[in-house]
Design a protein around this motif. Structure first.
Motif, PDB file in Angstrom:
ATOM      1  N   GLU A  21       0.911  -0.954  -0.020  1.00 13.96           N
ATOM      2  CA  GLU A  21      -0.216   0.035  -0.234  1.00 13.96           C
ATOM      3  C   GLU A  21       0.772   1.082   0.176  1.00 13.96           C
ATOM      4  OE1 GLU A  21      -3.413   2.299  -0.323  1.00 13.96           O
ATOM      5  OE2 GLU A  21      -3.196  -0.004  -0.421  1.00 13.96           O
ATOM      6  N   ASP A  22       1.757   1.231   0.817  1.00 11.88           N
ATOM      7  CA  ASP A  22       2.818   2.338   0.849  1.00 11.88           C
ATOM      8  C   ASP A  22       3.488   2.509  -0.508  1.00 11.88           C
ATOM      9  OD1 ASP A  22       4.405   4.426   2.186  1.00 11.88           O
ATOM     10  OD2 ASP A  22       6.095   3.096   1.827  1.00 11.88           O
ATOM     11  N   PHE A  23       3.784   1.486  -1.221  1.00 14.32           N
ATOM     12  CA  PHE A  23       4.727   1.558  -2.297  1.00 14.32           C
ATOM     13  C   PHE A  23       3.588   2.246  -3.472  1.00 14.32           C
ATOM     14  CE2 PHE A  23       8.170  -1.613  -2.050  1.00 14.32           C
ATOM     15  CZ  PHE A  23       8.744  -0.870  -1.048  1.00 14.32           C
ATOM     16  N   GLN A  24       2.306   1.751  -3.279  1.00 17.74           N
ATOM     17  CA  GLN A  24       1.270   2.175  -4.473  1.00 17.74           C
ATOM     18  C   GLN A  24       1.221   3.808  -4.243  1.00 17.74           C
ATOM     19  OE1 GLN A  24       0.089   0.674  -6.883  1.00 17.74           O
ATOM     20  NE2 GLN A  24      -0.919   2.582  -7.679  1.00 17.74           N
ATOM     21  N   ARG A  25       1.132   4.394  -3.086  1.00 16.13           N
ATOM     22  CA  ARG A  25       0.953   5.752  -2.712  1.00 16.13           C
ATOM     23  C   ARG A  25       2.141   6.537  -3.086  1.00 16.13           C
ATOM     24  NH1 ARG A  25      -4.293   6.081  -0.931  1.00 16.13           N
ATOM     25  NH2 ARG A  25      -4.470   4.881   0.592  1.00 16.13           N
ATOM     26  N   ARG A  26       3.353   5.859  -3.198  1.00 14.25           N
ATOM     27  CA  ARG A  26       4.648   6.686  -3.684  1.00 14.25           C
ATOM     28  C   ARG A  26       4.518   6.654  -5.121  1.00 14.25           C
ATOM     29  NH1 ARG A  26       9.561   5.712   0.309  1.00 14.25           N
ATOM     30  NH2 ARG A  26       8.279   5.010   2.081  1.00 14.25           N
ATOM     31  N   VAL A  27       4.121   5.468  -5.757  1.00 15.55           N
ATOM     32  CA  VAL A  27       3.815   5.695  -7.166  1.00 15.55           C
ATOM     33  C   VAL A  27       2.974   6.751  -7.605  1.00 15.55           C
ATOM     34  CG1 VAL A  27       3.204   4.450  -9.259  1.00 15.55           C
ATOM     35  CG2 VAL A  27       4.793   3.322  -7.489  1.00 15.55           C
ATOM     36  N   GLU A  28       1.823   6.651  -6.989  1.00 15.15           N
ATOM     37  CA  GLU A  28       0.567   7.672  -7.388  1.00 15.15           C
ATOM     38  C   GLU A  28       1.234   9.118  -7.164  1.00 15.15           C
ATOM     39  OE1 GLU A  28      -2.429   6.652  -4.841  1.00 15.15           O
ATOM     40  OE2 GLU A  28      -2.961   4.766  -5.993  1.00 15.15           O
ATOM     41  N   ARG A  29       2.024   9.477  -6.065  1.00 14.24           N
ATOM     42  CA  ARG A  29       2.420  10.871  -5.583  1.00 14.24           C
ATOM     43  C   ARG A  29       3.808  11.064  -6.552  1.00 14.24           C
ATOM     44  NH1 ARG A  29       1.629   9.227   0.138  1.00 14.24           N
ATOM     45  NH2 ARG A  29       3.700   8.875   0.038  1.00 14.24           N
ATOM     46  N   GLN A  30       4.153  10.017  -7.347  1.00 12.00           N
ATOM     47  CA  GLN A  30       5.459  10.155  -8.268  1.00 12.00           C
ATOM     48  C   GLN A  30       6.603  10.358  -7.557  1.00 12.00           C
ATOM     49  OE1 GLN A  30       4.270  13.212 -11.344  1.00 12.00           O
ATOM     50  NE2 GLN A  30       3.082  11.779 -12.299  1.00 12.00           N
ATOM     51  N   GLU A  31       6.806   9.894  -6.237  1.00 12.27           N
ATOM     52  CA  GLU A  31       7.959   9.836  -5.323  1.00 12.27           C
ATOM     53  C   GLU A  31       8.827   8.755  -5.847  1.00 12.27           C
ATOM     54  OE1 GLU A  31       5.534  11.661  -1.376  1.00 12.27           O
ATOM     55  OE2 GLU A  31       6.454   9.463  -1.480  1.00 12.27           O
ATOM     56  N   ALA A  32       8.465   7.569  -6.660  1.00 12.56           N
ATOM     57  CA  ALA A  32       9.242   6.586  -7.142  1.00 12.56           C
ATOM     58  C   ALA A  32       8.455   5.955  -8.135  1.00 12.56           C
ATOM     59  CB  ALA A  32       9.469   5.553  -5.828  1.00 12.56           C
ATOM     60  N   GLN A  35       9.300   0.803 -11.375  1.00  9.28           N
ATOM     61  CA  GLN A  35      10.597  -0.018 -11.693  1.00  9.28           C
ATOM     62  C   GLN A  35      11.628  -0.196 -10.315  1.00  9.28           C
ATOM     63  OE1 GLN A  35       9.342   2.306 -13.847  1.00  9.28           O
ATOM     64  NE2 GLN A  35       8.308   0.606 -15.382  1.00  9.28           N
ATOM     65  N   ASP A  36      11.544   1.302  -9.690  1.00  7.66           N
ATOM     66  CA  ASP A  36      12.351   1.519  -8.551  1.00  7.66           C
ATOM     67  C   ASP A  36      11.821   0.411  -7.383  1.00  7.66           C
ATOM     68  OD1 ASP A  36      13.873   3.399  -9.992  1.00  7.66           O
ATOM     69  OD2 ASP A  36      12.759   4.840  -9.135  1.00  7.66           O
ATOM     70  N   LEU A  37      10.633   0.513  -7.270  1.00  9.67           N
ATOM     71  CA  LEU A  37      10.135  -0.325  -6.208  1.00  9.67           C
ATOM     72  C   LEU A  37      10.178  -1.711  -6.338  1.00  9.67           C
ATOM     73  CD1 LEU A  37       7.150   2.050  -5.146  1.00  9.67           C
ATOM     74  CD2 LEU A  37       9.241   1.845  -4.157  1.00  9.67           C
ATOM     75  N   SER A  38       9.950  -2.026  -7.663  1.00  6.58           N
ATOM     76  CA  SER A  38      10.063  -3.670  -7.932  1.00  6.58           C
ATOM     77  C   SER A  38      11.415  -4.035  -7.746  1.00  6.58           C
ATOM     78  CB  SER A  38       9.606  -3.733  -9.577  1.00  6.58           C
ATOM     79  OG  SER A  38       9.838  -4.982  -9.884  1.00  6.58           O
TER      80      SER A  38
END
Length: 65
Positions: A21-32, A35-38
């Protein structure tokens, strides 16, 4: 499966859900990027013993779908 083993498994699943969930939020906010999170998740999973790899990757794939 003992109740202690089941509790540990459920805690692990909860922890994974929170991280995803945290990773999804970071992608939505374009913080990461995805590919980075994967790459980060893959590196983290590589730290687990080989006998747990397939189960962990299956759980991760199920949560990513």
């Amino acid at each position: 499966m003992t109740s202690d083993e089941r509790m540990k498994m459920e805690q692990g699943q909860l922890a994974l859900a929170l991280v995803m969930e945290d990773f999804q939020r970071r992608v939505e906010r374009q913080e990461a990027s995805e590919q980075d999170l994967s790459a980060l998740m893959s590196a983290a999973l590589d730290r687990f013993p080989p006998e747990f790899q397939s189960e962990l990757r299956a759980e991760l794939a199920a949560r990513s779908a």
